[in-house]
Write a protein that holds these residues in place. Structure first.
Motif, PDB file in Angstrom:
ATOM      1  N   THR A 187      34.577  49.219  38.784  1.00  0.00           N
ATOM      2  CA  THR A 187      34.659  49.254  37.329  1.00  0.00           C
ATOM      3  C   THR A 187      36.104  49.405  36.858  1.00  0.00           C
ATOM      4  OG1 THR A 187      32.474  50.230  37.184  1.00  0.00           O
ATOM      5  CG2 THR A 187      33.880  50.469  35.270  1.00  0.00           C
ATOM      6  N   ASN A 188      36.783  50.370  37.417  1.00  0.00           N
ATOM      7  CA  ASN A 188      38.119  50.702  36.920  1.00  0.00           C
ATOM      8  C   ASN A 188      39.204  49.756  37.380  1.00  0.00           C
ATOM      9  OD1 ASN A 188      37.147  52.933  35.543  1.00  0.00           O
ATOM     10  ND2 ASN A 188      37.378  54.252  37.318  1.00  0.00           N
ATOM     11  N   TYR A 189      39.173  49.343  38.595  1.00  0.00           N
ATOM     12  CA  TYR A 189      40.260  48.520  39.120  1.00  0.00           C
ATOM     13  C   TYR A 189      40.010  47.030  38.952  1.00  0.00           C
ATOM     14  CZ  TYR A 189      43.635  46.359  42.197  1.00  0.00           C
ATOM     15  OH  TYR A 189      44.616  45.556  42.682  1.00  0.00           O
ATOM     16  N   PHE A 190      38.929  46.547  39.505  1.00  0.00           N
ATOM     17  CA  PHE A 190      38.718  45.108  39.547  1.00  0.00           C
ATOM     18  C   PHE A 190      38.492  44.508  38.163  1.00  0.00           C
ATOM     19  CE2 PHE A 190      37.451  46.344  43.927  1.00  0.00           C
ATOM     20  CZ  PHE A 190      38.470  45.679  44.584  1.00  0.00           C
ATOM     21  N   GLN A 191      37.744  45.179  37.317  1.00  0.00           N
ATOM     22  CA  GLN A 191      37.517  44.638  35.982  1.00  0.00           C
ATOM     23  C   GLN A 191      38.803  44.658  35.165  1.00  0.00           C
ATOM     24  OE1 GLN A 191      34.190  46.587  34.156  1.00  0.00           O
ATOM     25  NE2 GLN A 191      32.710  45.564  35.456  1.00  0.00           N
ATOM     26  N   LYS A 192      39.570  45.727  35.271  1.00  0.00           N
ATOM     27  CA  LYS A 192      40.846  45.793  34.551  1.00  0.00           C
ATOM     28  C   LYS A 192      41.825  44.761  35.096  1.00  0.00           C
ATOM     29  CE  LYS A 192      40.368  50.555  33.114  1.00  0.00           C
ATOM     30  NZ  LYS A 192      40.844  51.931  33.247  1.00  0.00           N
TER      31      LYS A 192
ATOM     32  N   LYS B 252      41.066  41.833  36.400  1.00  0.00           N
ATOM     33  CA  LYS B 252      40.661  40.529  35.872  1.00  0.00           C
ATOM     34  C   LYS B 252      41.121  40.363  34.431  1.00  0.00           C
ATOM     35  CE  LYS B 252      36.586  39.977  38.762  1.00  0.00           C
ATOM     36  NZ  LYS B 252      35.122  39.938  38.797  1.00  0.00           N
ATOM     37  N   TYR B 253      40.992  41.429  33.642  1.00  0.00           N
ATOM     38  CA  TYR B 253      41.423  41.382  32.244  1.00  0.00           C
ATOM     39  C   TYR B 253      42.932  41.149  32.153  1.00  0.00           C
ATOM     40  CZ  TYR B 253      42.536  42.976  27.538  1.00  0.00           C
ATOM     41  OH  TYR B 253      43.026  43.060  26.270  1.00  0.00           O
ATOM     42  N   LEU B 254      43.699  41.871  32.958  1.00  0.00           N
ATOM     43  CA  LEU B 254      45.149  41.722  32.929  1.00  0.00           C
ATOM     44  C   LEU B 254      45.591  40.338  33.393  1.00  0.00           C
ATOM     45  CD1 LEU B 254      46.313  45.210  34.210  1.00  0.00           C
ATOM     46  CD2 LEU B 254      46.536  44.274  31.904  1.00  0.00           C
ATOM     47  N   GLU B 255      44.883  39.765  34.344  1.00  0.00           N
ATOM     48  CA  GLU B 255      45.223  38.429  34.817  1.00  0.00           C
ATOM     49  C   GLU B 255      45.046  37.385  33.720  1.00  0.00           C
ATOM     50  OE1 GLU B 255      42.885  37.907  38.331  1.00  0.00           O
ATOM     51  OE2 GLU B 255      44.309  38.990  39.583  1.00  0.00           O
ATOM     52  N   LYS B 256      44.140  37.647  32.796  1.00  0.00           N
ATOM     53  CA  LYS B 256      43.952  36.733  31.669  1.00  0.00           C
ATOM     54  C   LYS B 256      45.109  36.830  30.677  1.00  0.00           C
ATOM     55  CE  LYS B 256      38.929  36.787  31.853  1.00  0.00           C
ATOM     56  NZ  LYS B 256      37.699  37.190  31.165  1.00  0.00           N
ATOM     57  N   ILE B 257      45.702  38.019  30.561  1.00  0.00           N
ATOM     58  CA  ILE B 257      46.760  38.255  29.584  1.00  0.00           C
ATOM     59  C   ILE B 257      48.129  37.834  30.123  1.00  0.00           C
ATOM     60  CG2 ILE B 257      47.984  40.062  28.305  1.00  0.00           C
ATOM     61  CD1 ILE B 257      45.380  41.609  28.214  1.00  0.00           C
ATOM     62  N   PHE B 258      48.426  38.206  31.366  1.00  0.00           N
ATOM     63  CA  PHE B 258      49.741  37.980  31.944  1.00  0.00           C
ATOM     64  C   PHE B 258      49.716  36.847  32.958  1.00  0.00           C
ATOM     65  CE2 PHE B 258      49.762  42.516  30.814  1.00  0.00           C
ATOM     66  CZ  PHE B 258      50.855  42.533  29.965  1.00  0.00           C
ATOM     67  N   ASP B 259      50.802  36.120  33.006  1.00  0.00           N
ATOM     68  CA  ASP B 259      50.968  35.054  33.989  1.00  0.00           C
ATOM     69  C   ASP B 259      51.704  35.653  35.193  1.00  0.00           C
ATOM     70  OD1 ASP B 259      51.392  32.790  35.452  1.00  0.00           O
ATOM     71  OD2 ASP B 259      52.572  31.755  33.927  1.00  0.00           O
TER      72      ASP B 259
END
Length: 50
Positions: free
Chosen positions: A21-26, A28-35
């Motif tokens: 919950t804490n690591y993998f989902q976050k 994935k979210y960050l990968e969408k925001i940052f290149d």
């Protein structure tokens, strides 16, 4: 420890659930925001110049 013991270990299962919950989902979210590839390339270029 046997595999069955690990599967039935409540503390371990809770820890793995929190990790998911804490690591993998976050992540994935960050990968969408940052290149990340772009920042990785920029970092490598800077390191080569030093």
């Amino acid at each position: 420890m046997k595999e069955e013991d690990l599967v039935n270990d409540k503390f371990l299962q809770d820890a793995l659930s929190r990790l998911e919950t804490n690591y993998f989902q976050k992540r994935k979210y960050l990968e969408k925001i940052f290149d990340y590839d772009n920042y990785k390339n920029i970092t490598q270029t800077i390191k080569q110049k030093i």
